[in-house]
Design a protein around this motif. Structure first.
Motif, mmCIF file in Angstrom:
data_model
loop_
_atom_site.group_PDB
_atom_site.id
_atom_site.type_symbol
_atom_site.label_atom_id
_atom_site.label_comp_id
_atom_site.label_asym_id
_atom_site.label_seq_id
_atom_site.Cartn_x
_atom_site.Cartn_y
_atom_site.Cartn_z
ATOM 1 N N GLY A 24 0.807 -1.211 0.000
ATOM 2 C CA GLY A 24 0.000 0.000 0.000
ATOM 3 C C GLY A 24 0.841 1.262 0.000
ATOM 4 O O GLY A 24 0.560 2.222 -0.727
ATOM 5 N N ARG A 25 1.901 1.265 0.804
ATOM 6 C CA ARG A 25 2.779 2.436 0.860
ATOM 7 C C ARG A 25 3.522 2.633 -0.466
ATOM 8 O O ARG A 25 3.761 3.750 -0.894
ATOM 9 N N TRP A 26 3.891 1.518 -1.097
ATOM 10 C CA TRP A 26 4.551 1.612 -2.414
ATOM 11 C C TRP A 26 3.617 2.293 -3.406
ATOM 12 O O TRP A 26 4.041 3.190 -4.144
ATOM 13 N N ALA A 27 2.344 1.870 -3.428
ATOM 14 C CA ALA A 27 1.378 2.453 -4.359
ATOM 15 C C ALA A 27 1.169 3.946 -4.066
ATOM 16 O O ALA A 27 1.113 4.764 -4.994
ATOM 17 N N LYS A 28 1.075 4.281 -2.794
ATOM 18 C CA LYS A 28 0.856 5.679 -2.409
ATOM 19 C C LYS A 28 2.022 6.556 -2.867
ATOM 20 O O LYS A 28 1.821 7.676 -3.350
ATOM 21 N N LYS A 29 3.243 6.036 -2.736
ATOM 22 C CA LYS A 29 4.426 6.789 -3.169
ATOM 23 C C LYS A 29 4.414 7.038 -4.674
ATOM 24 O O LYS A 29 4.934 8.039 -5.156
ATOM 25 N N GLN A 30 3.803 6.098 -5.420
ATOM 26 C CA GLN A 30 3.744 6.222 -6.873
ATOM 27 C C GLN A 30 2.527 7.031 -7.333
ATOM 28 O O GLN A 30 2.367 7.300 -8.524
ATOM 29 N N GLY A 31 1.654 7.372 -6.371
ATOM 30 C CA GLY A 31 0.454 8.116 -6.715
ATOM 31 C C GLY A 31 -0.686 7.249 -7.197
ATOM 32 O O GLY A 31 -1.610 7.731 -7.860
ATOM 33 N N PHE A 32 -0.653 5.953 -6.844
ATOM 34 C CA PHE A 32 -1.682 5.011 -7.280
ATOM 35 C C PHE A 32 -2.549 4.568 -6.101
ATOM 36 O O PHE A 32 -2.209 4.783 -4.935
ATOM 37 N N LEU A 33 -3.641 3.899 -6.405
ATOM 38 C CA LEU A 33 -4.470 3.278 -5.381
ATOM 39 C C LEU A 33 -3.719 2.104 -4.762
ATOM 40 O O LEU A 33 -2.873 1.480 -5.405
ATOM 41 N N ARG A 34 -4.064 1.768 -3.519
ATOM 42 C CA ARG A 34 -3.402 0.662 -2.815
ATOM 43 C C ARG A 34 -3.505 -0.650 -3.584
ATOM 44 O O ARG A 34 -2.588 -1.466 -3.567
ATOM 45 N N ALA A 35 -4.614 -0.853 -4.276
ATOM 46 C CA ALA A 35 -4.816 -2.095 -5.032
ATOM 47 C C ALA A 35 -3.703 -2.315 -6.055
ATOM 48 O O ALA A 35 -3.285 -3.460 -6.304
ATOM 49 N N PHE A 36 -3.211 -1.223 -6.648
ATOM 50 C CA PHE A 36 -2.149 -1.360 -7.631
ATOM 51 C C PHE A 36 -0.869 -1.877 -6.984
ATOM 52 O O PHE A 36 -0.097 -2.620 -7.591
ATOM 53 N N GLY A 37 -0.659 -1.491 -5.731
ATOM 54 C CA GLY A 37 0.499 -1.997 -4.998
ATOM 55 C C GLY A 37 0.437 -3.498 -4.794
ATOM 56 O O GLY A 37 1.452 -4.195 -4.884
ATOM 57 N N HIS A 38 -0.757 -4.006 -4.529
ATOM 58 C CA HIS A 38 -0.916 -5.446 -4.361
ATOM 59 C C HIS A 38 -0.676 -6.182 -5.681
ATOM 60 O O HIS A 38 -0.110 -7.284 -5.703
ATOM 61 N N GLU A 39 -1.096 -5.584 -6.775
ATOM 62 C CA GLU A 39 -0.840 -6.173 -8.094
ATOM 63 C C GLU A 39 0.665 -6.271 -8.342
ATOM 64 O O GLU A 39 1.171 -7.304 -8.777
ATOM 65 N N ARG A 40 1.378 -5.186 -8.070
ATOM 66 C CA ARG A 40 2.823 -5.186 -8.274
ATOM 67 C C ARG A 40 3.519 -6.125 -7.290
ATOM 68 O O ARG A 40 4.536 -6.744 -7.609
ATOM 69 N N GLY A 41 2.965 -6.225 -6.089
ATOM 70 C CA GLY A 41 3.526 -7.140 -5.096
ATOM 71 C C GLY A 41 3.479 -8.584 -5.549
ATOM 72 O O GLY A 41 4.355 -9.385 -5.219
ATOM 73 N N SER A 42 2.449 -8.940 -6.332
ATOM 74 C CA SER A 42 2.341 -10.318 -6.830
ATOM 75 C C SER A 42 3.488 -10.651 -7.786
ATOM 76 O O SER A 42 3.867 -11.826 -7.919
ATOM 77 N N GLU A 43 4.062 -9.632 -8.432
ATOM 78 C CA GLU A 43 5.220 -9.867 -9.298
ATOM 79 C C GLU A 43 6.445 -10.242 -8.464
ATOM 80 O O GLU A 43 7.238 -11.105 -8.854
ATOM 81 N N SER A 44 6.595 -9.602 -7.313
ATOM 82 C CA SER A 44 7.694 -9.962 -6.411
ATOM 83 C C SER A 44 7.514 -11.377 -5.878
ATOM 84 O O SER A 44 8.494 -12.109 -5.700
ATOM 85 N N VAL A 45 6.264 -11.766 -5.620
ATOM 86 C CA VAL A 45 5.991 -13.130 -5.166
ATOM 87 C C VAL A 45 6.526 -14.130 -6.180
ATOM 88 O O VAL A 45 7.237 -15.087 -5.827
ATOM 89 N N LYS A 46 6.221 -13.921 -7.444
ATOM 90 C CA LYS A 46 6.674 -14.843 -8.489
ATOM 91 C C LYS A 46 8.193 -14.898 -8.567
ATOM 92 O O LYS A 46 8.784 -15.970 -8.719
ATOM 93 N N GLU A 47 8.843 -13.734 -8.458
ATOM 94 C CA GLU A 47 10.301 -13.696 -8.557
ATOM 95 C C GLU A 47 10.957 -14.400 -7.376
ATOM 96 O O GLU A 47 11.935 -15.135 -7.547
ATOM 97 N N ILE A 48 10.421 -14.205 -6.182
ATOM 98 C CA ILE A 48 11.013 -14.825 -4.996
ATOM 99 C C ILE A 48 10.785 -16.339 -5.003
ATOM 100 O O ILE A 48 11.674 -17.103 -4.615
ATOM 101 N N ILE A 49 9.625 -16.789 -5.453
ATOM 102 C CA ILE A 49 9.383 -18.232 -5.572
ATOM 103 C C ILE A 49 10.387 -18.840 -6.550
ATOM 104 O O ILE A 49 10.997 -19.885 -6.275
ATOM 105 N N ARG A 50 10.553 -18.200 -7.690
ATOM 106 C CA ARG A 50 11.501 -18.699 -8.689
ATOM 107 C C ARG A 50 12.923 -18.755 -8.131
ATOM 108 O O ARG A 50 13.650 -19.739 -8.330
ATOM 109 N N THR A 51 13.301 -17.737 -7.388
ATOM 110 C CA THR A 51 14.645 -17.691 -6.813
ATOM 111 C C THR A 51 14.836 -18.785 -5.775
ATOM 112 O O THR A 51 15.899 -19.416 -5.712
ATOM 113 N N CYS A 52 13.823 -19.014 -4.953
ATOM 114 C CA CYS A 52 13.904 -20.076 -3.945
ATOM 115 C C CYS A 52 14.068 -21.444 -4.591
ATOM 116 O O CYS A 52 14.840 -22.288 -4.110
#
Length: 246
Positions: A24-52
């Motif tokens: 949510g804070r990431w989205a706010k810093k970018q000037g977006f709604l909190r929901a957009f932050g959760h969408e972008r967060g799902s990309e980090s989930v995929k990257e961290i799973i792949r790395t693990c």
């Protein structure tokens, strides 16, 4: 030397848990709604799973939605549940290809029926995968988990299924949501907060804790490497002295 080359593959955390904070804070810093932050967060989930998977970590547990998160605005909660369902559908093929077993912990019945249905389907489809166990903590609260365990154990004592004298760490472990998982070795929390937030309180008794100021959508492969390198530099004594360990 690349960061990954500094990692000792023989001393990886067997169970890595992550509090994915800061969407949510990431989205706010970018000037977006909190929901957009959760969408972008799902990309980090995929990257961290792949790395693990690439590193060879056996167990990864992600704090996806807490019992307290139900108190957030309805729009945000609804968005999170939609992202969950969409991600499960989209990533099923990858879970099967990479031999990842999906697991969940938490109050499953509180989730929307669509999320329950999708989760049950993916859990069934991946139940025989053995490369890594990915656990999503959904509608999860550690205090609720422990209270439920105490109630179940008390009922078994009352009905003479187990004796009160037999209750020990292993009995309690058997009645937790995580009964099929090892204790946590490394707990990471992003976003600069230095608290546990009711996450795996029993299971992190001897975990190494790693806090970073990076917001979750910005947490990437090299950030995980840095956390693991920090973990490997620590001496895990489990109550013993340094001399005993050596």
């Amino acid at each position: 030397m690349n960061l990954v080359d500094s990692i000792d593959k023989e001393r990886l955390p067997n169970h890595l848990a992550i509090i994915m904070d800061g969407n949510g804070r990431w989205a706010k810093k970018q000037g977006f709604l909190r929901a957009f932050g959760h969408e972008r967060g799902s990309e980090s989930v995929k990257e961290i799973i792949r790395t693990c998977i690439q590193l060879g970590i056996q167990n990864l547990t992600l704090y996806a939605f807490s019992t307290e998160n139900w108190n957030r605005p309805k729009l945000e909660v609804d968005t999170l549940m939609k992202i969950l369902v969409k991600s499960l559908r989209k990533e099923l093929a990858t879970l099967e290809e990479k031999k990842i077993r999906l697991n969940t912990i938490g109050n499953f019945e509180k989730l929307p029926s669509s999320a329950q249905k999708e989760l049950s389907s993916v859990i069934e489809r991946t139940k025989n995968n053995d490369k890594m166990t990915l656990t999503l903590a959904l509608s999860y609260g550690s205090r609720e988990e422990i209270v439920n365990a105490v109630k179940t154990i008390s009922d078994k004592v009352k009905n003479n299924i187990i004796s009160i004298d037999s209750i020990d760490d292993s009995i309690i472990n058997e009645h937790l949501y995580t009964h099929n998982l090892p204790d946590v070795d490394l707990l990471i929390r992003t976003s600069g907060e230095h608290r546990i937030s009711n996450f795996l309180l029993w299971q992190i008794a001897y975990a190494e804790l790693y806090f970073t100021d990076i917001l979750w959508p910005d947490f990437k492969e090299h950030d995980l490497y840095e956390a693991i390198i920090s973990y490997q530099k620590r001496e895990r004594r489990f109550g013993k002295t340094s001399e005993q360990i050596k």
